[in-house]
Design a protein around this motif. Structure first.
Motif, PDB file in Angstrom:
ATOM      1  N   GLU A   1      -5.641   9.774   0.152  1.00 24.38           N
ATOM      2  CA  GLU A   1      -4.988   9.324   1.381  1.00 24.38           C
ATOM      3  C   GLU A   1      -4.209  10.460   2.015  1.00 24.38           C
ATOM      4  OE1 GLU A   1      -4.338   5.671  -1.497  1.00 24.38           O
ATOM      5  OE2 GLU A   1      -4.292   7.859  -1.638  1.00 24.38           O
ATOM      6  N   SER A   2      -4.067  10.390   3.321  1.00 26.56           N
ATOM      7  CA  SER A   2      -3.253  11.351   4.060  1.00 26.56           C
ATOM      8  C   SER A   2      -2.778  10.695   5.349  1.00 26.56           C
ATOM      9  CB  SER A   2      -4.044  12.620   4.371  1.00 26.56           C
ATOM     10  OG  SER A   2      -5.174  12.319   5.167  1.00 26.56           O
ATOM     11  N   GLY A   3      -1.807  11.340   5.989  1.00 23.54           N
ATOM     12  CA  GLY A   3      -1.334  10.863   7.286  1.00 23.54           C
ATOM     13  C   GLY A   3      -0.009  10.147   7.260  1.00 23.54           C
ATOM     14  N   GLY A   4       0.555   9.934   6.083  1.00 20.03           N
ATOM     15  CA  GLY A   4       1.849   9.285   6.020  1.00 20.03           C
ATOM     16  C   GLY A   4       2.956  10.208   6.486  1.00 20.03           C
ATOM     17  N   GLY A   5       4.157   9.644   6.586  1.00 18.51           N
ATOM     18  CA  GLY A   5       5.295  10.446   7.000  1.00 18.51           C
ATOM     19  C   GLY A   5       6.419   9.597   7.517  1.00 18.51           C
ATOM     20  N   LEU A   6       7.362  10.252   8.156  1.00 13.92           N
ATOM     21  CA  LEU A   6       8.540   9.599   8.741  1.00 13.92           C
ATOM     22  C   LEU A   6       8.301   9.404  10.234  1.00 13.92           C
ATOM     23  CD1 LEU A   6      11.505   8.633   8.643  1.00 13.92           C
ATOM     24  CD2 LEU A   6      12.170  11.028   8.983  1.00 13.92           C
ATOM     25  N   VAL A   7       8.525   8.193  10.704  1.00 16.42           N
ATOM     26  CA  VAL A   7       8.325   7.898  12.120  1.00 16.42           C
ATOM     27  C   VAL A   7       9.432   6.957  12.580  1.00 16.42           C
ATOM     28  CG1 VAL A   7       6.780   5.949  11.631  1.00 16.42           C
ATOM     29  CG2 VAL A   7       6.605   7.142  13.822  1.00 16.42           C
ATOM     30  N   GLN A   8       9.802   7.079  13.824  1.00 13.18           N
ATOM     31  CA  GLN A   8      10.831   6.207  14.387  1.00 13.18           C
ATOM     32  C   GLN A   8      10.244   4.819  14.689  1.00 13.18           C
ATOM     33  OE1 GLN A   8      12.518   8.195  17.799  1.00 13.18           O
ATOM     34  NE2 GLN A   8      13.892   9.399  16.518  1.00 13.18           N
ATOM     35  N   PRO A   9      11.100   3.804  14.698  1.00  8.01           N
ATOM     36  CA  PRO A   9      10.623   2.464  15.091  1.00  8.01           C
ATOM     37  C   PRO A   9       9.931   2.513  16.447  1.00  8.01           C
ATOM     38  CG  PRO A   9      12.817   2.321  14.155  1.00  8.01           C
ATOM     39  CD  PRO A   9      12.510   3.788  14.284  1.00  8.01           C
ATOM     40  N   GLY A  10       8.804   1.806  16.524  1.00  5.77           N
ATOM     41  CA  GLY A  10       8.003   1.813  17.735  1.00  5.77           C
ATOM     42  C   GLY A  10       6.944   2.897  17.762  1.00  5.77           C
ATOM     43  N   GLY A  11       6.991   3.790  16.810  1.00  4.99           N
ATOM     44  CA  GLY A  11       6.048   4.882  16.759  1.00  4.99           C
ATOM     45  C   GLY A  11       4.724   4.514  16.116  1.00  4.99           C
ATOM     46  N   SER A  12       3.867   5.522  15.992  1.00  7.92           N
ATOM     47  CA  SER A  12       2.520   5.318  15.460  1.00  7.92           C
ATOM     48  C   SER A  12       2.200   6.352  14.388  1.00  7.92           C
ATOM     49  CB  SER A  12       1.478   5.434  16.581  1.00  7.92           C
ATOM     50  OG  SER A  12       1.658   4.439  17.559  1.00  7.92           O
ATOM     51  N   LEU A  13       1.331   5.943  13.496  1.00 12.79           N
ATOM     52  CA  LEU A  13       0.762   6.849  12.501  1.00 12.79           C
ATOM     53  C   LEU A  13      -0.686   6.457  12.278  1.00 12.79           C
ATOM     54  CD1 LEU A  13       3.460   7.114   9.662  1.00 12.79           C
ATOM     55  CD2 LEU A  13       2.751   8.955  11.220  1.00 12.79           C
ATOM     56  N   ARG A  14      -1.475   7.430  11.881  1.00 17.50           N
ATOM     57  CA  ARG A  14      -2.857   7.153  11.504  1.00 17.50           C
ATOM     58  C   ARG A  14      -3.086   7.647  10.083  1.00 17.50           C
ATOM     59  NH1 ARG A  14      -8.503   9.955  13.402  1.00 17.50           N
ATOM     60  NH2 ARG A  14      -9.825   8.086  13.407  1.00 17.50           N
ATOM     61  N   LEU A  15      -3.371   6.703   9.199  1.00 22.81           N
ATOM     62  CA  LEU A  15      -3.679   7.058   7.825  1.00 22.81           C
ATOM     63  C   LEU A  15      -5.172   7.269   7.672  1.00 22.81           C
ATOM     64  CD1 LEU A  15      -1.462   4.477   5.888  1.00 22.81           C
ATOM     65  CD2 LEU A  15      -0.828   6.716   6.816  1.00 22.81           C
ATOM     66  N   SER A  16      -5.513   8.189   6.798  1.00 22.13           N
ATOM     67  CA  SER A  16      -6.915   8.442   6.474  1.00 22.13           C
ATOM     68  C   SER A  16      -7.098   8.352   4.965  1.00 22.13           C
ATOM     69  CB  SER A  16      -7.349   9.833   6.946  1.00 22.13           C
ATOM     70  OG  SER A  16      -7.216   9.968   8.339  1.00 22.13           O
ATOM     71  N   CYS A  17      -8.268   7.956   4.553  1.00 19.09           N
ATOM     72  CA  CYS A  17      -8.613   7.910   3.134  1.00 19.09           C
ATOM     73  C   CYS A  17     -10.020   8.460   2.992  1.00 19.09           C
ATOM     74  CB  CYS A  17      -8.527   6.497   2.599  1.00 19.09           C
ATOM     75  SG  CYS A  17      -9.147   6.305   0.900  1.00 19.09           S
ATOM     76  N   ALA A  18     -10.108   9.633   2.386  1.00 23.28           N
ATOM     77  CA  ALA A  18     -11.400  10.278   2.185  1.00 23.28           C
ATOM     78  C   ALA A  18     -11.917   9.946   0.786  1.00 23.28           C
ATOM     79  CB  ALA A  18     -11.266  11.779   2.362  1.00 23.28           C
ATOM     80  N   ALA A  19     -13.136   9.450   0.738  1.00 17.87           N
ATOM     81  CA  ALA A  19     -13.732   9.038  -0.534  1.00 17.87           C
ATOM     82  C   ALA A  19     -14.811  10.013  -0.978  1.00 17.87           C
ATOM     83  CB  ALA A  19     -14.340   7.643  -0.400  1.00 17.87           C
ATOM     84  N   SER A  20     -14.897  10.188  -2.276  1.00 18.63           N
ATOM     85  CA  SER A  20     -15.970  10.989  -2.844  1.00 18.63           C
ATOM     86  C   SER A  20     -16.399  10.358  -4.163  1.00 18.63           C
ATOM     87  CB  SER A  20     -15.517  12.439  -3.060  1.00 18.63           C
ATOM     88  OG  SER A  20     -14.412  12.493  -3.934  1.00 18.63           O
ATOM     89  N   GLY A  21     -17.626  10.675  -4.577  1.00 23.00           N
ATOM     90  CA  GLY A  21     -18.115  10.143  -5.841  1.00 23.00           C
ATOM     91  C   GLY A  21     -18.667   8.739  -5.750  1.00 23.00           C
ATOM     92  N   ILE A  22     -18.778   8.206  -4.536  1.00 23.34           N
ATOM     93  CA  ILE A  22     -19.315   6.863  -4.355  1.00 23.34           C
ATOM     94  C   ILE A  22     -20.307   6.848  -3.205  1.00 23.34           C
ATOM     95  CG2 ILE A  22     -17.278   5.685  -5.250  1.00 23.34           C
ATOM     96  CD1 ILE A  22     -16.457   5.105  -2.357  1.00 23.34           C
ATOM     97  N   THR A  23     -21.139   5.815  -3.182  1.00 27.26           N
ATOM     98  CA  THR A  23     -21.962   5.556  -2.007  1.00 27.26           C
ATOM     99  C   THR A  23     -21.100   4.738  -1.057  1.00 27.26           C
ATOM    100  OG1 THR A  23     -23.940   5.522  -3.387  1.00 27.26           O
ATOM    101  CG2 THR A  23     -24.120   4.596  -1.163  1.00 27.26           C
ATOM    102  N   PHE A  24     -20.420   5.448  -0.210  1.00 29.66           N
ATOM    103  CA  PHE A  24     -19.326   4.875   0.587  1.00 29.66           C
ATOM    104  C   PHE A  24     -19.753   3.622   1.336  1.00 29.66           C
ATOM    105  CE2 PHE A  24     -15.261   5.095   2.541  1.00 29.66           C
ATOM    106  CZ  PHE A  24     -15.406   4.761   3.872  1.00 29.66           C
ATOM    107  N   SER A  25     -20.947   3.629   1.864  1.00 30.82           N
ATOM    108  CA  SER A  25     -21.399   2.509   2.692  1.00 30.82           C
ATOM    109  C   SER A  25     -21.585   1.224   1.895  1.00 30.82           C
ATOM    110  CB  SER A  25     -22.700   2.870   3.406  1.00 30.82           C
ATOM    111  OG  SER A  25     -23.695   3.198   2.458  1.00 30.82           O
ATOM    112  N   SER A  26     -21.539   1.314   0.574  1.00 29.52           N
ATOM    113  CA  SER A  26     -21.701   0.137  -0.285  1.00 29.52           C
ATOM    114  C   SER A  26     -20.377  -0.477  -0.722  1.00 29.52           C
ATOM    115  CB  SER A  26     -22.507   0.492  -1.538  1.00 29.52           C
ATOM    116  OG  SER A  26     -23.798   0.947  -1.196  1.00 29.52           O
ATOM    117  N   TYR A  27     -19.279   0.038  -0.198  1.00 28.42           N
ATOM    118  CA  TYR A  27     -17.951  -0.367  -0.643  1.00 28.42           C
ATOM    119  C   TYR A  27     -17.161  -1.016   0.487  1.00 28.42           C
ATOM    120  CZ  TYR A  27     -18.343   2.103  -5.084  1.00 28.42           C
ATOM    121  OH  TYR A  27     -18.726   2.504  -6.332  1.00 28.42           O
TER     122      TYR A  27
END
Length: 118
Positions: free
Chosen positions: A6-32
Motif C-alpha cells: 500500500e501507498s498514498g497515506g499521510g496527514l490531511v486536513q478535514p475536507g481534504g483528499s487522498l488516493r491510496l494505491s495497493c500494488a499486488a504481485s505474485g497473484i493472478t490479479f484479475s482472479s481476486y
C-alpha cells in the motif's frame, strides 16, 4: 509469494483528499476480489470498500458512500481507493486485501496510515 504494497497515506486536513494505491504481485490479479479495510486505534478492523474480480461490482461501508471510490487496474495489478471529504473519523491504518475468488484465501498488505487532522 503474494505481496501487497500500500501507498498514498499521510496527514490531511478535514475536507481534504487522498488516493491510496495497493500494488499486488505474485497473484493472478484479475482472479481476486480486492478490498480496503481500516483499523482505528482501539477499534476492530472494518471493511471499507471492495471490488470484485469479474464484474467489478463495488461495495462501500455506509459512512464512506459518496466520499470514497474504489477502482482497479488489472493491467497494472493495482487497486485504488480515492478518498474525498475526509474527516477525523476516517483516521486509521488502511489495509489492502486480496481474496482469491475460487478458494477464499486472503492475503494482506502491511497497511498505510491515514491521519485527518487540522
Amino acid at each position: 509469494q503474494v505481496q501487497l504494497v500500500e501507498s498514498g497515506g499521510g496527514l490531511v486536513q478535514p475536507g481534504g483528499s487522498l488516493r491510496l494505491s495497493c500494488a499486488a504481485s505474485g497473484i493472478t490479479f484479475s482472479s481476486y476480489t480486492m478490498r480496503w479495510y481500516r483499523q482505528a486505534p482501539g477499534k476492530e478492523r472494518e471493511l471499507v470498500a471492495s471490488i470484485t474480480s469479474a464484474s467489478g461490482t463495488t461495495y462501500y461501508k455506509n459512512s464512506v458512500k459518496g466520499r470514497f471510490s474504489i477502482s482497479r487496474d488489472n493491467a497494472k495489478n493495482t487497486v485504488y481507493l480515492q478518498m474525498n471529504s475526509l474527516n477525523p473519523e476516517d483516521t486509521a491504518v488502511y489495509y489492502c486485501s486480496a481474496r482469491r475468488t475460487s478458494t477464499g484465501t486472503t492475503s494482506w498488505g502491511q497497511g498505510t496510515q491515514v491521519t485527518v487532522s487540522s
